[in-house]
Write a protein that holds these residues in place. Structure first.
Motif, PDB file in Angstrom:
ATOM      1  N   GLU A 101       5.122  31.103  56.735  1.00  0.00           N
ATOM      2  CA  GLU A 101       6.196  30.681  55.878  1.00  0.00           C
ATOM      3  C   GLU A 101       6.186  29.890  54.523  1.00  0.00           C
ATOM      4  OE1 GLU A 101       7.991  28.289  59.034  1.00  0.00           O
ATOM      5  OE2 GLU A 101       8.928  29.832  60.039  1.00  0.00           O
ATOM      6  N   ALA A 102       4.942  29.134  54.684  1.00  0.00           N
ATOM      7  CA  ALA A 102       4.713  28.478  53.502  1.00  0.00           C
ATOM      8  C   ALA A 102       4.272  29.624  52.422  1.00  0.00           C
ATOM      9  CB  ALA A 102       3.290  27.573  53.684  1.00  0.00           C
ATOM     10  N   SER A 103       3.491  30.673  52.695  1.00  0.00           N
ATOM     11  CA  SER A 103       3.172  31.729  51.864  1.00  0.00           C
ATOM     12  C   SER A 103       4.376  32.517  51.118  1.00  0.00           C
ATOM     13  CB  SER A 103       2.112  32.502  52.530  1.00  0.00           C
ATOM     14  OG  SER A 103       1.978  33.640  51.639  1.00  0.00           O
ATOM     15  N   GLU A 104       5.196  32.718  52.092  1.00  0.00           N
ATOM     16  CA  GLU A 104       6.548  33.516  51.668  1.00  0.00           C
ATOM     17  C   GLU A 104       7.336  32.443  50.718  1.00  0.00           C
ATOM     18  OE1 GLU A 104       8.487  34.333  55.242  1.00  0.00           O
ATOM     19  OE2 GLU A 104       7.244  36.258  55.788  1.00  0.00           O
ATOM     20  N   GLN A 105       7.407  31.197  51.006  1.00  0.00           N
ATOM     21  CA  GLN A 105       8.095  30.402  50.091  1.00  0.00           C
ATOM     22  C   GLN A 105       7.409  30.302  48.646  1.00  0.00           C
ATOM     23  OE1 GLN A 105      11.032  29.050  50.670  1.00  0.00           O
ATOM     24  NE2 GLN A 105      11.079  28.297  48.589  1.00  0.00           N
ATOM     25  N   LYS A 106       5.909  30.251  48.771  1.00  0.00           N
ATOM     26  CA  LYS A 106       5.402  30.141  47.468  1.00  0.00           C
ATOM     27  C   LYS A 106       5.585  31.250  46.737  1.00  0.00           C
ATOM     28  CE  LYS A 106       0.864  29.241  45.866  1.00  0.00           C
ATOM     29  NZ  LYS A 106      -0.733  29.044  46.234  1.00  0.00           N
ATOM     30  N   LYS A 107       5.630  32.575  47.509  1.00  0.00           N
ATOM     31  CA  LYS A 107       5.919  33.994  46.835  1.00  0.00           C
ATOM     32  C   LYS A 107       7.413  33.856  46.261  1.00  0.00           C
ATOM     33  CE  LYS A 107       5.685  38.802  47.722  1.00  0.00           C
ATOM     34  NZ  LYS A 107       5.730  39.794  48.711  1.00  0.00           N
ATOM     35  N   LYS A 108       8.313  33.314  46.857  1.00  0.00           N
ATOM     36  CA  LYS A 108       9.652  33.344  46.465  1.00  0.00           C
ATOM     37  C   LYS A 108       9.797  32.441  45.494  1.00  0.00           C
ATOM     38  CE  LYS A 108      12.016  34.290  50.714  1.00  0.00           C
ATOM     39  NZ  LYS A 108      13.045  33.652  51.742  1.00  0.00           N
ATOM     40  N   ASP A 109       8.991  31.040  45.257  1.00  0.00           N
ATOM     41  CA  ASP A 109       8.981  30.324  44.341  1.00  0.00           C
ATOM     42  C   ASP A 109       8.432  30.740  42.714  1.00  0.00           C
ATOM     43  OD1 ASP A 109      10.126  28.287  45.756  1.00  0.00           O
ATOM     44  OD2 ASP A 109       8.494  27.377  46.177  1.00  0.00           O
ATOM     45  N   LYS A 110       7.130  31.590  43.110  1.00  0.00           N
ATOM     46  CA  LYS A 110       6.698  32.253  41.876  1.00  0.00           C
ATOM     47  C   LYS A 110       7.557  33.103  41.416  1.00  0.00           C
ATOM     48  CE  LYS A 110       2.179  34.362  40.987  1.00  0.00           C
ATOM     49  NZ  LYS A 110       0.922  34.951  41.278  1.00  0.00           N
ATOM     50  N   GLU A 111       8.210  34.109  42.150  1.00  0.00           N
ATOM     51  CA  GLU A 111       9.092  35.127  41.733  1.00  0.00           C
ATOM     52  C   GLU A 111      10.220  34.210  40.915  1.00  0.00           C
ATOM     53  OE1 GLU A 111      10.410  37.509  45.066  1.00  0.00           O
ATOM     54  OE2 GLU A 111       8.438  38.395  45.207  1.00  0.00           O
ATOM     55  N   LYS A 112      10.826  33.370  41.529  1.00  0.00           N
ATOM     56  CA  LYS A 112      11.804  32.511  40.690  1.00  0.00           C
ATOM     57  C   LYS A 112      11.620  32.058  39.408  1.00  0.00           C
ATOM     58  CE  LYS A 112      15.325  29.074  41.975  1.00  0.00           C
ATOM     59  NZ  LYS A 112      15.986  28.267  43.193  1.00  0.00           N
ATOM     60  N   GLU A 117      11.223  32.151  33.602  1.00  0.00           N
ATOM     61  CA  GLU A 117      10.482  32.751  32.442  1.00  0.00           C
ATOM     62  C   GLU A 117      10.735  33.859  31.642  1.00  0.00           C
ATOM     63  OE1 GLU A 117       6.236  32.476  33.821  1.00  0.00           O
ATOM     64  OE2 GLU A 117       6.495  30.249  33.931  1.00  0.00           O
ATOM     65  N   GLU A 118      11.186  35.044  32.561  1.00  0.00           N
ATOM     66  CA  GLU A 118      11.687  36.413  31.839  1.00  0.00           C
ATOM     67  C   GLU A 118      13.229  35.893  31.201  1.00  0.00           C
ATOM     68  OE1 GLU A 118      11.597  40.122  30.713  1.00  0.00           O
ATOM     69  OE2 GLU A 118       9.876  39.048  31.699  1.00  0.00           O
ATOM     70  N   ASN A 119      14.049  35.177  31.808  1.00  0.00           N
ATOM     71  CA  ASN A 119      15.297  35.081  31.213  1.00  0.00           C
ATOM     72  C   ASN A 119      15.148  34.085  29.967  1.00  0.00           C
ATOM     73  OD1 ASN A 119      16.494  36.244  33.348  1.00  0.00           O
ATOM     74  ND2 ASN A 119      17.125  34.716  34.464  1.00  0.00           N
ATOM     75  N   ASP A 120      14.130  33.189  29.995  1.00  0.00           N
ATOM     76  CA  ASP A 120      13.978  32.319  28.839  1.00  0.00           C
ATOM     77  C   ASP A 120      13.252  33.183  27.731  1.00  0.00           C
ATOM     78  OD1 ASP A 120      14.854  30.227  30.227  1.00  0.00           O
ATOM     79  OD2 ASP A 120      13.037  29.353  30.528  1.00  0.00           O
ATOM     80  N   LYS A 121      12.506  34.150  28.070  1.00  0.00           N
ATOM     81  CA  LYS A 121      12.002  34.909  26.867  1.00  0.00           C
ATOM     82  C   LYS A 121      12.928  35.712  26.573  1.00  0.00           C
ATOM     83  CE  LYS A 121       8.287  38.505  26.632  1.00  0.00           C
ATOM     84  NZ  LYS A 121       7.208  39.185  27.191  1.00  0.00           N
ATOM     85  N   ASN A 122      13.814  36.500  27.261  1.00  0.00           N
ATOM     86  CA  ASN A 122      14.816  37.187  26.746  1.00  0.00           C
ATOM     87  C   ASN A 122      15.969  36.381  25.833  1.00  0.00           C
ATOM     88  OD1 ASN A 122      13.849  39.334  28.069  1.00  0.00           O
ATOM     89  ND2 ASN A 122      15.094  39.387  29.979  1.00  0.00           N
ATOM     90  N   LYS A 123      16.285  35.239  26.085  1.00  0.00           N
ATOM     91  CA  LYS A 123      17.102  34.204  25.480  1.00  0.00           C
ATOM     92  C   LYS A 123      16.740  34.075  24.339  1.00  0.00           C
ATOM     93  CE  LYS A 123      19.706  30.902  27.430  1.00  0.00           C
ATOM     94  NZ  LYS A 123      20.108  29.666  28.143  1.00  0.00           N
ATOM     95  N   ASP A 124      15.154  33.916  24.150  1.00  0.00           N
ATOM     96  CA  ASP A 124      14.518  33.484  22.831  1.00  0.00           C
ATOM     97  C   ASP A 124      14.685  34.793  21.911  1.00  0.00           C
ATOM     98  OD1 ASP A 124      13.991  30.896  23.726  1.00  0.00           O
ATOM     99  OD2 ASP A 124      11.742  31.321  24.089  1.00  0.00           O
TER     100      ASP A 124
END
Length: 150
Positions: A101-112, A117-124
């Motif tokens: 569960e911790a690994s899955e949460q970490k993966k979700k947090d990383k994806e989020k 970051e991708e949205n910020d990059k696109n916005k920039d």
């Protein structure tokens, strides 16, 4: 594959730690006794594995599972260790579930985080493009103004 106790050498540090935890403080154990306990542990591991493998083979499986080990313990007449073994197995399963569960949460947090970051990059990039377009429009207006003056 270890088929004889002499072929299997359990780590001395592990054997020493187990011995110390099993005995009261102040009790010393000779090197010879530690070696004998290590050999006995090796014999036990080989025997338990062999018995568990028999249960897996009867079930036409090549992989030993916890049920096979539990059945082997009963067959070897170690019933008094069954409950502590079940408890240890449950604790292990809970720990593994928690890790998963911790690994899955970490993966979700990383994806989020990656999405943010991708949205910020696109916005920039969009802002830079807008600035560039504004600069081009200003330059065109200046050119038009110069043409009108001439």
């Amino acid at each position: 594959m270890a088929e004889r106790p002499e072929d299997l050498n359990l780590p001395n540090a592990v054997i020493t730690r187990i011995i110390k935890e099993a005995l009261p403080d102040g009790v010393n154990v000779s090197k010879e006794a530690r070696r004998a306990i290590s050999q006995a542990a090796s014999v036990f591991v080989l025997y338990a594995t062999s018995c568990a493998n028999n249960f897996a083979m009867k079930a036409k499986r090549k992989t030993l599972n916890a049920g096979d080990v539990m059945s082997a313990m009963e067959e070897m007449e170690f019933e008094r260790f069954m409950q502590p073994l079940r408890e240890a197995l449950e604790a292990y399963k809970k720990g593994q579930k928690g890790k998963k569960e911790a690994s899955e949460q970490k993966k979700k947090d990383k994806e989020k985080k990656s999405d943010v970051e991708e949205n910020d990059k696109n916005k920039d990039e969009e802002e830079e493009e807008e600035e560039h377009m504004d600069e081009e429009a200003e330059a065109e207006n200046e050119v038009e103004d110069e043409e009108v003056e001439n």
